[in-house]
Design a protein around this motif. Structure first.
Motif, short mmCIF file in Angstrom:
data_model
loop_
_atom_site.label_atom_id
_atom_site.label_comp_id
_atom_site.label_asym_id
_atom_site.label_seq_id
_atom_site.Cartn_x
_atom_site.Cartn_y
_atom_site.Cartn_z
N ALA A 140 3.86 -0.17 -11.42
CA ALA A 140 3.03 0.33 -12.51
C ALA A 140 2.13 -0.78 -13.06
CB ALA A 140 3.91 0.89 -13.62
N VAL A 141 2.70 -1.97 -13.22
CA VAL A 141 1.91 -3.11 -13.69
C VAL A 141 0.82 -3.45 -12.69
CG1 VAL A 141 2.00 -5.59 -14.12
CG2 VAL A 141 3.66 -4.09 -15.22
N LEU A 142 1.17 -3.43 -11.41
CA LEU A 142 0.17 -3.71 -10.36
C LEU A 142 -0.98 -2.72 -10.45
CD1 LEU A 142 -0.92 -4.98 -7.76
CD2 LEU A 142 0.69 -3.54 -6.47
N ILE A 143 -0.69 -1.44 -10.60
CA ILE A 143 -1.73 -0.42 -10.70
C ILE A 143 -2.58 -0.64 -11.95
CG2 ILE A 143 -2.15 2.06 -11.04
CD1 ILE A 143 0.34 2.54 -9.23
N ALA A 144 -1.95 -1.03 -13.05
CA ALA A 144 -2.69 -1.30 -14.30
C ALA A 144 -3.65 -2.48 -14.11
CB ALA A 144 -1.72 -1.60 -15.43
N LYS A 189 -8.06 9.86 -10.66
CA LYS A 189 -8.30 9.19 -11.94
C LYS A 189 -7.26 9.61 -12.97
CE LYS A 189 -13.35 8.75 -11.54
NZ LYS A 189 -14.65 9.13 -12.13
N GLU A 190 -6.87 10.89 -12.93
CA GLU A 190 -5.89 11.39 -13.89
C GLU A 190 -4.53 10.72 -13.69
OE1 GLU A 190 -7.95 13.26 -12.08
OE2 GLU A 190 -9.29 13.87 -13.71
N ARG A 191 -4.15 10.55 -12.41
CA ARG A 191 -2.85 9.93 -12.13
C ARG A 191 -2.86 8.46 -12.55
NH1 ARG A 191 2.38 9.93 -12.41
NH2 ARG A 191 3.44 8.84 -10.71
N ILE A 192 -3.95 7.77 -12.27
CA ILE A 192 -4.06 6.36 -12.68
C ILE A 192 -3.97 6.26 -14.20
CG2 ILE A 192 -5.62 4.38 -12.81
CD1 ILE A 192 -6.63 5.22 -10.02
N LYS A 193 -4.62 7.17 -14.90
CA LYS A 193 -4.58 7.18 -16.36
C LYS A 193 -3.15 7.40 -16.85
CE LYS A 193 -6.61 9.41 -20.43
NZ LYS A 193 -7.49 10.50 -20.92
N GLU A 194 -2.43 8.32 -16.22
CA GLU A 194 -1.03 8.57 -16.58
C GLU A 194 -0.19 7.30 -16.49
OE1 GLU A 194 1.08 11.50 -14.30
OE2 GLU A 194 -0.41 13.03 -14.72
N ILE A 195 -0.38 6.58 -15.40
CA ILE A 195 0.42 5.37 -15.16
C ILE A 195 0.05 4.27 -16.14
CG2 ILE A 195 0.95 3.56 -13.48
CD1 ILE A 195 0.30 5.75 -11.32
N THR A 196 -1.26 4.06 -16.33
CA THR A 196 -1.70 2.96 -17.20
C THR A 196 -1.45 3.25 -18.68
OG1 THR A 196 -3.96 3.84 -17.17
CG2 THR A 196 -3.44 2.12 -15.58
N ARG A 207 0.82 -1.21 0.00
CA ARG A 207 0.00 0.00 0.00
C ARG A 207 0.86 1.26 0.00
NH1 ARG A 207 -5.19 0.21 0.52
NH2 ARG A 207 -6.38 -1.72 0.78
N ALA A 208 1.92 1.25 0.78
CA ALA A 208 2.80 2.43 0.85
C ALA A 208 3.46 2.68 -0.51
CB ALA A 208 3.86 2.21 1.92
N ARG A 209 3.88 1.61 -1.17
CA ARG A 209 4.53 1.73 -2.48
C ARG A 209 3.56 2.26 -3.52
NH1 ARG A 209 5.17 -2.71 -5.78
NH2 ARG A 209 4.89 -4.06 -3.97
N VAL A 210 2.34 1.69 -3.55
CA VAL A 210 1.34 2.13 -4.54
C VAL A 210 0.89 3.57 -4.24
CG1 VAL A 210 -0.99 1.74 -5.42
CG2 VAL A 210 0.52 -0.20 -5.02
N ALA A 211 0.66 3.86 -2.96
CA ALA A 211 0.21 5.21 -2.58
C ALA A 211 1.25 6.26 -2.96
CB ALA A 211 -0.06 5.27 -1.08
N SER A 212 2.53 5.92 -2.82
CA SER A 212 3.59 6.85 -3.19
C SER A 212 3.55 7.17 -4.68
CB SER A 212 4.95 6.25 -2.82
OG SER A 212 6.01 7.09 -3.24
N VAL A 213 3.34 6.14 -5.50
CA VAL A 213 3.27 6.34 -6.95
C VAL A 213 2.01 7.12 -7.32
CG1 VAL A 213 3.00 5.16 -9.17
CG2 VAL A 213 4.66 4.32 -7.50
N LEU A 214 0.89 6.76 -6.71
CA LEU A 214 -0.36 7.49 -6.98
C LEU A 214 -0.25 8.94 -6.54
CD1 LEU A 214 -3.03 4.82 -5.93
CD2 LEU A 214 -2.37 5.49 -8.24
N GLY A 215 0.62 9.19 -5.57
CA GLY A 215 0.82 10.56 -5.08
C GLY A 215 1.79 11.36 -5.92
N GLY A 216 2.41 10.71 -6.93
CA GLY A 216 3.29 11.46 -7.83
C GLY A 216 4.70 10.92 -7.98
#
Length: 222
Positions: free
Chosen positions: A156-160, A177-184, A139-148
């Motif tokens: 990134a694959v996990l979030i996709a 939603k915008e950040r998730i779109k950026e990553i995916t 969660r900490a790793r994903v939250a950090s990426v979602l936070g920028g």
């Protein structure tokens, strides 16, 4: 402890308190199949395109694979046919895979298996956490990426995968939603990684939709 991307998906797909699934089994099975394929792609064992899964390095330079990943790699190599990624996602992602991974997480002390009955009749199994540190790290790793933060390939694959299974905003309600779109969309990544993310995102959606339609058809004609 080390866990696979599929196991990361499983942990995030169950509520921390009571161990109940946050999404339907059809979507979750497709997500697990996609996560297994994606991890093999990230590890350089296979390459994904819209039309086929291509074996790139079956031996992996002798590096040892997780047992579930190794079993899938063996299936792909021995099959020897040009199959679409969506075919493999549907083939790999199943309730059997889900149960094996949940049981493995329970055996290693991450989850607890609790059997019970609904209305005293229908058997049910819940998987509450026994050791919350593993999911906390994820969660900490994903939250950090979602936070920028800049994502690594695995995160990134996990979030996709979470996004394709409509689990992203259930597991992370405040996610942009915008950040998730950026990553995916993978604009931050190299071509190979971006292609893997885009393909996995698409095939999980296809597999989940196809399975849901198949289940509905079976019910209506049964």
């Amino acid at each position: 402890m080390s866990v696979t991307i599929a196991e990361e998906v499983l942990l995030l797909a169950h509520s921390e308190q009571d161990g109940k699934q946050l999404i339907g089994s059809t979507e979750l099975n497709a997500a697990l199949g996609g996560a297994v394929l994606a991890e093999l792609a990230v590890d350089g064992r296979i390459a994904l395109s819209e039309k086929r899964v291509v074996v790139q390095d079956a031996a992996g330079g002798g590096a040892e694979l997780d047992a579930e990943l190794a079993a899938t790699m063996t299936r792909i190599v021995e099959d020897g046919k040009e199959r679409k990624p969506a075919w493999w996602v549907a083939k790999i992602g199943s309730s059997k895979l889900r149960t094996r991974l949940l049981t493995r997480l329970a055996d290693t002390g991450v989850l607890t298996q609790e059997r019970g009955k609904i209305l005293g009749i229908f058997p049910t199994t819940r998987w509450p956490e026994a050791d919350g540190s593993v999911e906390a790290e994820i969660r900490a790793r994903v939250a950090s990426v979602l936070g920028g933060s800049e994502p690594d390939e695995r995160t990134a694959v996990l979030i996709a995968v979470l996004h394709a299974a409509k689990l992203d905003r259930k597991a992370f309600p405040g996610a942009s939603k915008e950040r998730i779109k950026e990553i995916t969309e993978g604009a931050w990544a190299g071509e190979a990684v971006a292609k893997t993310i885009a393909e996995i995102n698409a095939v999980i959606m296809i597999a989940a939709t196809s399975a849901a339609i198949g289940a509905a058809t079976s019910t209506s004609t049964g």
